[in-house]
Design a protein around this motif. Sequence first.
Motif, PDB file in Angstrom:
ATOM      1  N   ASN A   1     -14.340-106.871 -18.021  1.00 62.26           N
ATOM      2  CA  ASN A   1     -14.594-106.702 -19.449  1.00 62.26           C
ATOM      3  C   ASN A   1     -15.259-107.971 -19.975  1.00 62.26           C
ATOM      4  OD1 ASN A   1     -14.634-106.285 -22.170  1.00 62.26           O
ATOM      5  ND2 ASN A   1     -12.485-105.671 -22.347  1.00 62.26           N
ATOM      6  N   VAL A   2     -16.571-108.012 -19.868  1.00 60.71           N
ATOM      7  CA  VAL A   2     -17.349-109.113 -20.420  1.00 60.71           C
ATOM      8  C   VAL A   2     -18.073-108.650 -21.684  1.00 60.71           C
ATOM      9  CG1 VAL A   2     -17.691-110.263 -18.190  1.00 60.71           C
ATOM     10  CG2 VAL A   2     -19.336-108.549 -18.944  1.00 60.71           C
ATOM     11  N   SER A   3     -17.469-107.693 -22.383  1.00 59.15           N
ATOM     12  CA  SER A   3     -18.215-107.028 -23.450  1.00 59.15           C
ATOM     13  C   SER A   3     -17.396-106.639 -24.669  1.00 59.15           C
ATOM     14  CB  SER A   3     -18.888-105.770 -22.881  1.00 59.15           C
ATOM     15  OG  SER A   3     -17.979-105.013 -22.095  1.00 59.15           O
ATOM     16  N   CYS A   4     -16.112-107.012 -24.737  1.00 62.45           N
ATOM     17  CA  CYS A   4     -15.322-106.717 -25.927  1.00 62.45           C
ATOM     18  C   CYS A   4     -15.944-107.433 -27.135  1.00 62.45           C
ATOM     19  CB  CYS A   4     -13.877-107.173 -25.735  1.00 62.45           C
ATOM     20  SG  CYS A   4     -12.854-107.002 -27.223  1.00 62.45           S
ATOM     21  N   PRO A   5     -16.239-106.721 -28.239  1.00 65.06           N
ATOM     22  CA  PRO A   5     -16.953-107.361 -29.353  1.00 65.06           C
ATOM     23  C   PRO A   5     -16.062-108.026 -30.394  1.00 65.06           C
ATOM     24  CG  PRO A   5     -16.780-105.027 -29.783  1.00 65.06           C
ATOM     25  CD  PRO A   5     -16.115-105.274 -28.426  1.00 65.06           C
ATOM     26  N   HIS A   6     -14.741-108.061 -30.183  1.00 65.68           N
ATOM     27  CA  HIS A   6     -13.864-108.552 -31.258  1.00 65.68           C
ATOM     28  C   HIS A   6     -12.768-109.497 -30.784  1.00 65.68           C
ATOM     29  CE1 HIS A   6     -10.993-105.534 -29.840  1.00 65.68           C
ATOM     30  NE2 HIS A   6     -11.975-104.644 -29.902  1.00 65.68           N
ATOM     31  N   ALA A   7     -13.034-110.269 -29.729  1.00 70.93           N
ATOM     32  CA  ALA A   7     -12.066-111.253 -29.255  1.00 70.93           C
ATOM     33  C   ALA A   7     -12.801-112.554 -28.976  1.00 70.93           C
ATOM     34  CB  ALA A   7     -11.350-110.759 -28.008  1.00 70.93           C
ATOM     35  N   GLU A   8     -12.706-113.499 -29.892  1.00 73.71           N
ATOM     36  CA  GLU A   8     -13.459-114.743 -29.803  1.00 73.71           C
ATOM     37  C   GLU A   8     -13.118-115.499 -28.515  1.00 73.71           C
ATOM     38  OE1 GLU A   8     -14.333-118.778 -32.453  1.00 73.71           O
ATOM     39  OE2 GLU A   8     -12.990-117.210 -33.208  1.00 73.71           O
TER      40      GLU A   8
ATOM     41  N   VAL B   1     -11.927-111.120  -4.412  1.00 76.68           N
ATOM     42  CA  VAL B   1     -11.296-109.859  -4.024  1.00 76.68           C
ATOM     43  C   VAL B   1     -12.200-109.087  -3.072  1.00 76.68           C
ATOM     44  CG1 VAL B   1     -10.037-109.704  -6.207  1.00 76.68           C
ATOM     45  CG2 VAL B   1     -12.259-108.579  -5.989  1.00 76.68           C
ATOM     46  N   ASP B   2     -11.595-108.175  -2.324  1.00 81.30           N
ATOM     47  CA  ASP B   2     -12.351-107.323  -1.408  1.00 81.30           C
ATOM     48  C   ASP B   2     -12.776-106.013  -2.056  1.00 81.30           C
ATOM     49  OD1 ASP B   2     -12.188-109.117   0.721  1.00 81.30           O
ATOM     50  OD2 ASP B   2     -10.246-108.340   1.368  1.00 81.30           O
ATOM     51  N   ALA B   3     -12.142-105.656  -3.169  1.00 83.00           N
ATOM     52  CA  ALA B   3     -12.432-104.381  -3.836  1.00 83.00           C
ATOM     53  C   ALA B   3     -13.776-104.438  -4.561  1.00 83.00           C
ATOM     54  CB  ALA B   3     -11.312-104.052  -4.824  1.00 83.00           C
ATOM     55  N   PRO B   4     -14.392-103.271  -4.795  1.00 86.20           N
ATOM     56  CA  PRO B   4     -15.637-103.232  -5.559  1.00 86.20           C
ATOM     57  C   PRO B   4     -15.459-103.814  -6.962  1.00 86.20           C
ATOM     58  CG  PRO B   4     -15.262-101.144  -4.450  1.00 86.20           C
ATOM     59  CD  PRO B   4     -14.012-101.938  -4.292  1.00 86.20           C
ATOM     60  N   VAL B   5     -16.512-104.439  -7.454  1.00 85.89           N
ATOM     61  CA  VAL B   5     -16.511-105.067  -8.775  1.00 85.89           C
ATOM     62  C   VAL B   5     -17.504-104.347  -9.671  1.00 85.89           C
ATOM     63  CG1 VAL B   5     -16.978-107.189 -10.059  1.00 85.89           C
ATOM     64  CG2 VAL B   5     -15.867-107.311  -7.810  1.00 85.89           C
ATOM     65  N   TRP B   6     -17.008-103.811 -10.786  1.00 86.67           N
ATOM     66  CA  TRP B   6     -17.849-103.170 -11.792  1.00 86.67           C
ATOM     67  C   TRP B   6     -17.938-104.091 -13.003  1.00 86.67           C
ATOM     68  CZ3 TRP B   6     -15.673 -97.461 -12.274  1.00 86.67           C
ATOM     69  CH2 TRP B   6     -15.683 -96.853 -11.011  1.00 86.67           C
ATOM     70  N   VAL B   7     -19.087-104.186 -13.604  1.00 85.00           N
ATOM     71  CA  VAL B   7     -19.261-105.024 -14.791  1.00 85.00           C
ATOM     72  C   VAL B   7     -19.530-104.130 -15.991  1.00 85.00           C
ATOM     73  CG1 VAL B   7     -20.644-106.840 -15.874  1.00 85.00           C
ATOM     74  CG2 VAL B   7     -20.114-106.958 -13.419  1.00 85.00           C
ATOM     75  N   LYS B   8     -18.681-104.243 -17.010  1.00 85.22           N
ATOM     76  CA  LYS B   8     -18.829-103.419 -18.202  1.00 85.22           C
ATOM     77  C   LYS B   8     -19.746-104.110 -19.195  1.00 85.22           C
ATOM     78  CE  LYS B   8     -16.202-100.383 -21.252  1.00 85.22           C
ATOM     79  NZ  LYS B   8     -14.858 -99.906 -21.622  1.00 85.22           N
ATOM     80  N   MET B   9     -20.842-103.454 -19.517  1.00 84.09           N
ATOM     81  CA  MET B   9     -21.913-104.038 -20.308  1.00 84.09           C
ATOM     82  C   MET B   9     -21.654-103.927 -21.806  1.00 84.09           C
ATOM     83  SD  MET B   9     -23.854-104.628 -17.653  1.00 84.09           S
ATOM     84  CE  MET B   9     -25.389-105.087 -18.432  1.00 84.09           C
ATOM     85  N   THR B  10     -22.252-104.842 -22.556  1.00 86.49           N
ATOM     86  CA  THR B  10     -22.257-104.748 -24.009  1.00 86.49           C
ATOM     87  C   THR B  10     -23.603-104.199 -24.482  1.00 86.49           C
ATOM     88  OG1 THR B  10     -22.177-105.973 -26.104  1.00 86.49           O
ATOM     89  CG2 THR B  10     -22.979-107.174 -24.183  1.00 86.49           C
ATOM     90  N   PRO B  11     -23.597-103.341 -25.520  1.00 89.70           N
ATOM     91  CA  PRO B  11     -24.867-102.908 -26.095  1.00 89.70           C
ATOM     92  C   PRO B  11     -25.413-103.914 -27.100  1.00 89.70           C
ATOM     93  CG  PRO B  11     -23.066-101.809 -27.210  1.00 89.70           C
ATOM     94  CD  PRO B  11     -22.442-102.646 -26.113  1.00 89.70           C
ATOM     95  N   ASP B  12     -24.626-104.964 -27.404  1.00 85.04           N
ATOM     96  CA  ASP B  12     -25.013-105.952 -28.415  1.00 85.04           C
ATOM     97  C   ASP B  12     -25.900-107.048 -27.827  1.00 85.04           C
ATOM     98  OD1 ASP B  12     -23.724-104.998 -30.812  1.00 85.04           O
ATOM     99  OD2 ASP B  12     -21.823-105.506 -29.872  1.00 85.04           O
ATOM    100  N   VAL B  13     -26.971-106.653 -27.156  1.00 85.85           N
ATOM    101  CA  VAL B  13     -27.931-107.599 -26.589  1.00 85.85           C
ATOM    102  C   VAL B  13     -29.340-107.065 -26.809  1.00 85.85           C
ATOM    103  CG1 VAL B  13     -26.417-108.590 -24.828  1.00 85.85           C
ATOM    104  CG2 VAL B  13     -27.687-106.502 -24.316  1.00 85.85           C
ATOM    105  N   THR B  14     -30.304-107.960 -26.753  1.00 87.79           N
ATOM    106  CA  THR B  14     -31.693-107.550 -26.928  1.00 87.79           C
ATOM    107  C   THR B  14     -32.180-106.728 -25.743  1.00 87.79           C
ATOM    108  OG1 THR B  14     -32.124-109.542 -28.234  1.00 87.79           O
ATOM    109  CG2 THR B  14     -34.043-108.382 -27.322  1.00 87.79           C
ATOM    110  N   ASP B  15     -31.792-107.155 -24.525  1.00 88.31           N
ATOM    111  CA  ASP B  15     -32.260-106.487 -23.304  1.00 88.31           C
ATOM    112  C   ASP B  15     -31.085-106.290 -22.351  1.00 88.31           C
ATOM    113  OD1 ASP B  15     -33.530-105.520 -21.088  1.00 88.31           O
ATOM    114  OD2 ASP B  15     -34.800-107.287 -20.749  1.00 88.31           O
TER     115      ASP B  15
END
Length: 306
Positions: free
Chosen positions: A119-126, A150-164
Amino acid sequence: MSVEVSGIGFDDPVLLASGILGSTGASLNRALRSGAGGVVTKSIGPRERTGHPGPNVFVDDSEEYALNAVGLSNPSDAFTDEVEKVEGPTVVSVFGGTADEFADVAGTFAPYADAFELNVSCPHAEGYGVDIGADAELTRDVTAAVDEAVDAPVWVKMTPDVTDVTEIGVAAQEGGADAVVATNTLSAMAIDVESGRPILGNAHGGMSGSALKPVAVRCVYDLYDALDIPIVGVGGVSSAEDALEYMLAGARAVEVGTAVWDGVEVLGEIADGIETYKKDNDLSHDELVGRAHELTPKEDGDGGEG
């Protein structure tokens, strides 16, 4: 209806999104029994957090969107007792303020997780969430740290609050991500006109629900062209048609969040609707994913592998 995402097999392509029914092993198992192919836990961090003061959830009268500012409340390491009870594919959502914190939390849950969602994308936790996920270098560093831990797969959750969004997606892929999840909630707020005050206790929060879907579908569509790893779509999925829109844009699976408030059985209904569509159109899952790119050729090149 089984589908594979980053080497993990799910009974169907409909997953419970993070933060919805994800607080106990019992509620996660309830989602699985109701038709979810897998579940994503609430986000867990390096230390206990009480979150923001209430009100922290607001649903608009139109029911087109909801706002939340829970503030990443979580029990930290104590949550292992609940994750251990889950009886199906489990993606553990983790957050931290640094790459090392992400890696440490993931390491704690490694024995219980089939995959990790960062979770690199929560918009409300400073200091957390989008403060990291809007920066390509930080996203790459966090992803690489967890991938090494870790050996498990890593998923990255994106934020829509970016230009690109593709810049951040490419950074995640370079850091070793096995999939990306698009997208988290969109930073937003609402004001009560009678009192003149923001409705949420934190003033601003994250918008979910059907109003988010066009933004998130666009993110999936663009990421499909830019990445070689799978995409999981999330944001405003409340019907099979919504899920299919994401899949046509390039998502291999979808996550369902806000819609579950109206009844957890929606998970199975969406999965059944996807399967019916594939049979009616004589499409395999692989043929369905990204099909919109084939039907709308781009002047600047081919569609991505997704």
